[in-house]
Design a protein around this motif. Structure first.
Motif, PDB file in Angstrom:
ATOM      1  N   ASP A  91      -0.196   5.305  13.715  1.00 13.91           N
ATOM      2  CA  ASP A  91      -1.157   4.282  13.283  1.00 13.91           C
ATOM      3  C   ASP A  91      -1.244   4.238  11.759  1.00 13.91           C
ATOM      4  OD1 ASP A  91      -2.081   3.506  15.937  1.00 13.91           O
ATOM      5  OD2 ASP A  91      -3.047   5.467  16.010  1.00 13.91           O
ATOM      6  N   GLY A  92      -1.275   5.408  11.140  1.00 18.74           N
ATOM      7  CA  GLY A  92      -1.324   5.455   9.686  1.00 18.74           C
ATOM      8  C   GLY A  92      -0.054   4.933   9.055  1.00 18.74           C
ATOM      9  N   LEU A  93       1.091   5.260   9.648  1.00 15.46           N
ATOM     10  CA  LEU A  93       2.366   4.777   9.124  1.00 15.46           C
ATOM     11  C   LEU A  93       2.446   3.266   9.191  1.00 15.46           C
ATOM     12  CD1 LEU A  93       5.243   5.199   8.110  1.00 15.46           C
ATOM     13  CD2 LEU A  93       5.944   5.568  10.486  1.00 15.46           C
ATOM     14  N   HIS A  94       2.056   2.684  10.335  1.00 14.18           N
ATOM     15  CA  HIS A  94       2.082   1.228  10.465  1.00 14.18           C
ATOM     16  C   HIS A  94       1.110   0.574   9.479  1.00 14.18           C
ATOM     17  CE1 HIS A  94       3.762   1.375  14.846  1.00 14.18           C
ATOM     18  NE2 HIS A  94       4.669   1.652  13.930  1.00 14.18           N
ATOM     19  N   ALA A  95      -0.062   1.187   9.291  1.00 14.48           N
ATOM     20  CA  ALA A  95      -1.032   0.641   8.335  1.00 14.48           C
ATOM     21  C   ALA A  95      -0.463   0.664   6.925  1.00 14.48           C
ATOM     22  CB  ALA A  95      -2.335   1.427   8.395  1.00 14.48           C
ATOM     23  N   LEU A  96       0.216   1.749   6.555  1.00 15.15           N
ATOM     24  CA  LEU A  96       0.795   1.853   5.215  1.00 15.15           C
ATOM     25  C   LEU A  96       1.870   0.794   5.006  1.00 15.15           C
ATOM     26  CD1 LEU A  96       1.054   3.260   2.503  1.00 15.15           C
ATOM     27  CD2 LEU A  96       2.619   4.904   3.568  1.00 15.15           C
ATOM     28  N   VAL A  97       2.720   0.581   6.012  1.00 17.16           N
ATOM     29  CA  VAL A  97       3.757  -0.449   5.895  1.00 17.16           C
ATOM     30  C   VAL A  97       3.123  -1.827   5.734  1.00 17.16           C
ATOM     31  CG1 VAL A  97       5.647  -1.600   7.104  1.00 17.16           C
ATOM     32  CG2 VAL A  97       5.479   0.897   7.160  1.00 17.16           C
ATOM     33  N   ASP A  98       2.081  -2.125   6.517  1.00 15.34           N
ATOM     34  CA  ASP A  98       1.393  -3.414   6.393  1.00 15.34           C
ATOM     35  C   ASP A  98       0.773  -3.583   5.007  1.00 15.34           C
ATOM     36  OD1 ASP A  98       2.042  -4.094   8.967  1.00 15.34           O
ATOM     37  OD2 ASP A  98       0.111  -3.493   9.831  1.00 15.34           O
ATOM     38  N   MET A  99       0.167  -2.510   4.480  1.00 13.07           N
ATOM     39  CA  MET A  99      -0.447  -2.581   3.150  1.00 13.07           C
ATOM     40  C   MET A  99       0.592  -2.865   2.080  1.00 13.07           C
ATOM     41  SD  MET A  99      -2.974   0.692   3.393  1.00 13.07           S
ATOM     42  CE  MET A  99      -4.185   0.821   4.706  1.00 13.07           C
ATOM     43  N   LEU A 100       1.698  -2.148   2.145  1.00 14.11           N
ATOM     44  CA  LEU A 100       2.744  -2.327   1.141  1.00 14.11           C
ATOM     45  C   LEU A 100       3.350  -3.723   1.222  1.00 14.11           C
ATOM     46  CD1 LEU A 100       4.494   1.163   1.373  1.00 14.11           C
ATOM     47  CD2 LEU A 100       3.234   0.262  -0.596  1.00 14.11           C
ATOM     48  N   GLU A 101       3.541  -4.243   2.439  1.00 13.52           N
ATOM     49  CA  GLU A 101       4.128  -5.574   2.573  1.00 13.52           C
ATOM     50  C   GLU A 101       3.177  -6.653   2.058  1.00 13.52           C
ATOM     51  OE1 GLU A 101       6.780  -8.717   3.565  1.00 13.52           O
ATOM     52  OE2 GLU A 101       6.894  -6.648   2.829  1.00 13.52           O
ATOM     53  N   LEU A 102       1.886  -6.534   2.384  1.00 15.19           N
ATOM     54  CA  LEU A 102       0.922  -7.505   1.852  1.00 15.19           C
ATOM     55  C   LEU A 102       0.848  -7.385   0.339  1.00 15.19           C
ATOM     56  CD1 LEU A 102      -1.239  -9.661   2.236  1.00 15.19           C
ATOM     57  CD2 LEU A 102      -2.922  -7.830   2.547  1.00 15.19           C
ATOM     58  N   PHE A 103       0.814  -6.163  -0.170  1.00 17.13           N
ATOM     59  CA  PHE A 103       0.770  -5.926  -1.609  1.00 17.13           C
ATOM     60  C   PHE A 103       1.962  -6.591  -2.297  1.00 17.13           C
ATOM     61  CE2 PHE A 103       1.321  -2.573  -5.111  1.00 17.13           C
ATOM     62  CZ  PHE A 103       0.360  -3.151  -5.921  1.00 17.13           C
ATOM     63  N   ARG A 104       3.144  -6.414  -1.739  1.00 11.05           N
ATOM     64  CA  ARG A 104       4.360  -7.002  -2.309  1.00 11.05           C
ATOM     65  C   ARG A 104       4.264  -8.529  -2.319  1.00 11.05           C
ATOM     66  NH1 ARG A 104       9.093  -9.271  -0.859  1.00 11.05           N
ATOM     67  NH2 ARG A 104       8.376  -9.496   1.285  1.00 11.05           N
ATOM     68  N   ARG A 105       3.832  -9.112  -1.214  1.00  6.25           N
ATOM     69  CA  ARG A 105       3.749 -10.566  -1.126  1.00  6.25           C
ATOM     70  C   ARG A 105       2.701 -11.146  -2.076  1.00  6.25           C
ATOM     71  NH1 ARG A 105       4.689 -12.459   5.176  1.00  6.25           N
ATOM     72  NH2 ARG A 105       6.439 -11.041   5.644  1.00  6.25           N
ATOM     73  N   LEU A 106       1.577 -10.432  -2.224  1.00 10.30           N
ATOM     74  CA  LEU A 106       0.523 -10.934  -3.119  1.00 10.30           C
ATOM     75  C   LEU A 106       0.966 -10.894  -4.573  1.00 10.30           C
ATOM     76  CD1 LEU A 106      -2.808  -9.549  -1.615  1.00 10.30           C
ATOM     77  CD2 LEU A 106      -1.565 -11.652  -1.116  1.00 10.30           C
ATOM     78  N   LEU A 107       1.741  -9.887  -4.949  1.00 15.81           N
ATOM     79  CA  LEU A 107       2.261  -9.844  -6.319  1.00 15.81           C
ATOM     80  C   LEU A 107       3.231 -10.998  -6.558  1.00 15.81           C
ATOM     81  CD1 LEU A 107       2.895  -6.011  -6.798  1.00 15.81           C
ATOM     82  CD2 LEU A 107       0.977  -7.365  -7.651  1.00 15.81           C
TER      83      LEU A 107
END
Length: 467
Positions: free
Chosen positions: A174-190
């Motif tokens: 669950d934590g791994l999937h959350a981290l991947v989602d955070m990084l992907e959203l972070f990348r897209r927002l930048l």
């Protein structure tokens, strides 16, 4: 270093102790000596606080802290490892209770990380892999804000607030999937912020047409990257608490109009991604994470003509609809022109400004200089534009919230004149080293050393006229 390391749990095993120490430990623990947990006795305060679900700095305020710490210490025995490190081991019954509590916390963390999936998946769906918005800009901004709120709320839990690290996210799927989602959203927002900055810059040289006033404010908010910076700040804190990862402690707090703030956030995202992939059991978990991150030369401007800075400044004021606390005091002062044709402007008219926009204005009584401090100009333009859109207030020469039934051509001409004075005709004049305003070249009639001038404040601007 993550939660477990931060509260003193160590990776030591029985094999790390000499025969005599192992015999002593077995004699003390009896049948429960198979897999004891070794705790750093110097970190007993943090260990106790965590069991209470508190941040360590809150220990003195919790009446349970000292009795629990004493109970833990009384149930423990210290043994020396082969490398000389002294480690604490709890009695079997006490250790069972303590680690049941830690397991409950772990399960709670995994459940809360699982819940982060919904706001982050909704946020990711609102922006494309290349940063292109997939829906209405304000709906996207709302989705991004909810994801950032959920992340902040997760990390705000007292026992996590100073301990939770990136390695804690890798301890469960669950934590791994959350981290991947955070990084992907972070990348897209930048990427989205960079695209928005490009659009605002291109609009200043007519290479891009902004869709409208409201939408333009939305584009500016995307360019500010508020949610991206919040997520980046949280990831930076996690990285600083993670052993074996080295990131800069400071990220830009403000979003510069030229987009230079994006690069350090992008570098953070790439660094965290690299670390996570190296410490994950399988790189397949990162297949959903895009490869393109903003680089250092993405947001250059065509031959230096683009001016996203003033565009962002105006849109910032438009987002407040020109209602910032900008009024200056009313009143009149008489000043004398110095030998170098400068005048001392009363400080209450300038505030902290060190430059003034000065425009020549004519009326039935002759000419005067209309002046507005540098920091106030965009506020006045925003107020003018907002009122013009609603056919009311400052733009149309009357006070009131309702639009008039019949707006005459005279009011329209008044708006055009006001807008031209504020946006086009005024020259930016820097105050000199003594804080005086140079008047050379302003065209004020009868300007001579020793002449008496009147400076009159009107609440938003001030006027300089011959007395």
């Amino acid at each position: 270093m993550g939660i477990r390391t931060s509260i003193g749990l160590t990776p030591y095993r029985l094999e790390d102790f000499g025969p005599d120490e192992r015999d002593s430990l077995e004699s003390w623990r009896g049948s429960r000596c198979e897999r004891p947990h070794f705790i750093d006795p110097d970190m007993i305060n943090g260990f106790t606080c965590y069991l209470l679900g508190r941040a360590e700095q809150a220990a003195p305020t919790d009446q349970r802290f000292f009795p629990l710490r004493e109970q833990i210490a009384a149930s423990a025995c210290v043994f020396r490892a082969s490398d000389g490190k002294e480690l604490m081991v709890l009695e079997g019954d006490v250790e069972s209770i303590v680690f049941k509590r830690l397991a409950e916390f772990d399960e709670e963390d995994h459940g809360d990380l699982r819940l982060l999936g919904l706001p982050f998946s909704q946020a990711v769906a609102s922006v494309g892999e290349d940063g292109q918005l997939a829906e209405d800009v304000f709906a996207s901004l709302s989705a991004w804000g909810k994801a950032a709120d959920a992340f902040d709320e997760f990390l705000a839990k007292p026992r996590r607030s100073t301990r939770f690290g990136l390695d804690d996210m890798l301890r469960s799927i669950d934590g791994l999937h959350a981290l991947v989602d955070m990084l992907e959203l972070f990348r897209r927002l930048l990427l989205a912020a960079g695209r928005a900055i490009d659009e605002l810059g291109a609009a200043t040289i007519d290479h891009y047409d902004l869709p409208g006033l409201v939408s333009s404010v939305g584009i500016w908010r995307v360019a500010q990257g508020g949610s991206a910076r919040r997520i980046g700040s949280a990831l930076s804190k996690l990285a600083l608490r993670t052993e074996g990862i080295d990131v800069a402690e400071q990220l830009p707090e403000r979003a510069s109009a030229d987009g230079s703030w994006i690069l350090p956030y992008s570098q953070l995202g790439q660094y965290v991604t690299k670390w996570a992939m190296e410490h994950s059991e399988s790189e397949l978990n990162f297949a959903a994470l895009g490869a393109a991150w903003p680089g250092p030369a993405v947001y250059g401007y065509d031959d230096g003509e683009e001016e996203p800075g003033p565009a962002c400044e105006l849109l910032a004021e438009l987002s407040r609809r020109g209602k910032g606390p900008r009024d200056i005091p009313l009143g009149t002062d008489e000043v004398i022109v110095a030998e170098d044709l400068t005048v001392a402007v009363p400080p209450r008219f300038l505030g902290n400004d060190r430059a003034v926009y000065v425009a020549r204005q004519f009326d039935e009584h002759g000419g005067c200089l209309r002046c507005v401090g540098e920091s106030r100009r965009m506020n006045l333009l925003a107020k003018l534009i907002d009122d013009e859109q609603k056919l009311e207030g400052y733009a149309w020469g009357y006070i009131g919230e309702g639009a008039p039934e019949d707006v005459s051509d005279g009011f329209s001409a008044g708006f055009d004149e006001e807008f031209a004075l504020l946006s086009i005709e005024g020259d930016l004049v820097e105050l000199d080293g003594r804080g005086r305003l140079p008047l050379t070249g302003t065209g004020l009639d009868g300007l001579m050393p020793g002449a008496s001038l009147v400076i009159e404040g009107s609440g938003d601007t001030f006027f300089i006229t011959a007395s």
